[in-house]
Design a protein around this motif. Structure first.
Motif, PDB file in Angstrom:
ATOM      1  N   TYR A 117     -10.810  -6.884  -3.088  1.00 24.94           N
ATOM      2  CA  TYR A 117      -9.690  -6.279  -2.385  1.00 24.94           C
ATOM      3  C   TYR A 117      -8.485  -6.092  -3.309  1.00 24.94           C
ATOM      4  O   TYR A 117      -8.104  -6.996  -4.049  1.00 24.94           O
ATOM      5  N   ASP A 118      -7.911  -4.889  -3.235  1.00 28.79           N
ATOM      6  CA  ASP A 118      -6.725  -4.570  -4.032  1.00 28.79           C
ATOM      7  C   ASP A 118      -5.585  -4.285  -3.058  1.00 28.79           C
ATOM      8  O   ASP A 118      -5.591  -3.273  -2.360  1.00 28.79           O
ATOM      9  N   GLU A 119      -4.635  -5.195  -3.000  1.00 29.39           N
ATOM     10  CA  GLU A 119      -3.521  -5.053  -2.048  1.00 29.39           C
ATOM     11  C   GLU A 119      -2.629  -3.854  -2.351  1.00 29.39           C
ATOM     12  O   GLU A 119      -1.827  -3.439  -1.510  1.00 29.39           O
ATOM     13  N   ASN A 120      -2.771  -3.246  -3.532  1.00 35.76           N
ATOM     14  CA  ASN A 120      -1.966  -2.082  -3.883  1.00 35.76           C
ATOM     15  C   ASN A 120      -2.525  -0.790  -3.285  1.00 35.76           C
ATOM     16  O   ASN A 120      -1.881   0.255  -3.366  1.00 35.76           O
ATOM     17  N   LYS A 121      -3.731  -0.858  -2.716  1.00 38.41           N
ATOM     18  CA  LYS A 121      -4.320   0.325  -2.067  1.00 38.41           C
ATOM     19  C   LYS A 121      -3.739   0.457  -0.665  1.00 38.41           C
ATOM     20  O   LYS A 121      -3.170  -0.481  -0.114  1.00 38.41           O
ATOM     21  N   ALA A 122      -3.940   1.608  -0.053  1.00 43.26           N
ATOM     22  CA  ALA A 122      -3.357   1.881   1.258  1.00 43.26           C
ATOM     23  C   ALA A 122      -4.072   1.144   2.392  1.00 43.26           C
ATOM     24  O   ALA A 122      -3.486   0.905   3.439  1.00 43.26           O
ATOM     25  N   ALA A 123      -5.327   0.772   2.217  1.00 42.25           N
ATOM     26  CA  ALA A 123      -6.103   0.157   3.295  1.00 42.25           C
ATOM     27  C   ALA A 123      -5.736  -1.304   3.489  1.00 42.25           C
ATOM     28  O   ALA A 123      -5.444  -2.024   2.534  1.00 42.25           O
ATOM     29  N   PHE A 139     -10.961  -2.859   4.899  1.00 40.70           N
ATOM     30  CA  PHE A 139     -11.801  -2.994   3.706  1.00 40.70           C
ATOM     31  C   PHE A 139     -12.947  -3.970   3.976  1.00 40.70           C
ATOM     32  O   PHE A 139     -14.100  -3.726   3.600  1.00 40.70           O
TER      33      PHE A 139
END
Length: 197
Positions: free
Chosen positions: A64-70, A75
């Motif tokens: 998981y990348d918290e910088n993405k919009a989802a 996710f």
């Protein structure tokens, strides 16, 4: 939702917090179970799919990348579903056919007999030429008998089975339910057993 956010738990997990990891997995356990309940895996039970879903949840935590919009929830749902579908796809490949459609050598062939498939195969082993000739004669007699006592459906099922087709393949070829093919083969086995006795 009470308690820390998913993203806060993930940050703590990445710092080695085992309690945060337990909380996050506990929070998403029901989601994994509901996703697994929607699918069927040949040769496995429901808990196997739950385990696959939990593996998908683990991958979601790791990737998981918290910088993405989802959001993490979106996710995680995607990762869990993909992992379950991937397991189903791998299990239904033809290379797993022998494992998913095996025939036991040690279980009795029919419910009213103790004779196993291994016993049948052993009884067919011959080395003496005289036994070979007698065996051919017996086989010819069996064929003649079967053409008299088998229905056309049973004859087609037996013929396809002897050509190496599985029950599901025979059912598809004959456009019959799997259970009809299984029932026909059971009747064939029973008639062969009666002839041998």
């Amino acid at each position: 939702m009470t308690g820390p956010t998913d993203e806060a738990l993930i940050a703590r997990i990445r710092q080695g917090d085992e309690e945060a990891e337990r909380l996050l997995y506990e929070r998403y356990k029901q989601l994994v179970r509901s996703r697994a309940h929607s699918y069927f895996l040949i040769g496995a039970d429901h808990e196997d799919l739950v385990q696959e879903g939990m593996l998908g949840l683990y991958k979601a935590v790791c990737e998981y990348d918290e910088n993405k919009a989802a959001s993490f929830k979106s996710f995680a749902e995607l990762c869990v579903t993909r992992q379950i579908l991937s397991a189903i796809k791998h299990a239904t490949r033809k290379k797993h056919g022998p494992l998913n459609n095996y025939v036991s050598l040690s279980r009795p062939e029919m419910t009213d007999s103790d004779l196993t498939l291994l016993d049948t195969v052993r009884s067919l082993t011959v080395a003496d030429p005289e036994d070979v000739v007698i065996g051919r004669e017996n086989f010819d007699q069996l064929l003649q008998h079967l053409t008299k006592v088998l229905s056309p459906m049973e004859q087609r099922v037996l013929s396809l089975y002897l050509c190496g087709y599985s029950y599901p393949q025979i059912a598809a070829k004959l456009q019959k339910p799997n259970k009809s093919v299984d029932n026909a083969m059971q009747r064939v086995k029973h008639k062969i057993e009666k002839f041998r006795n």
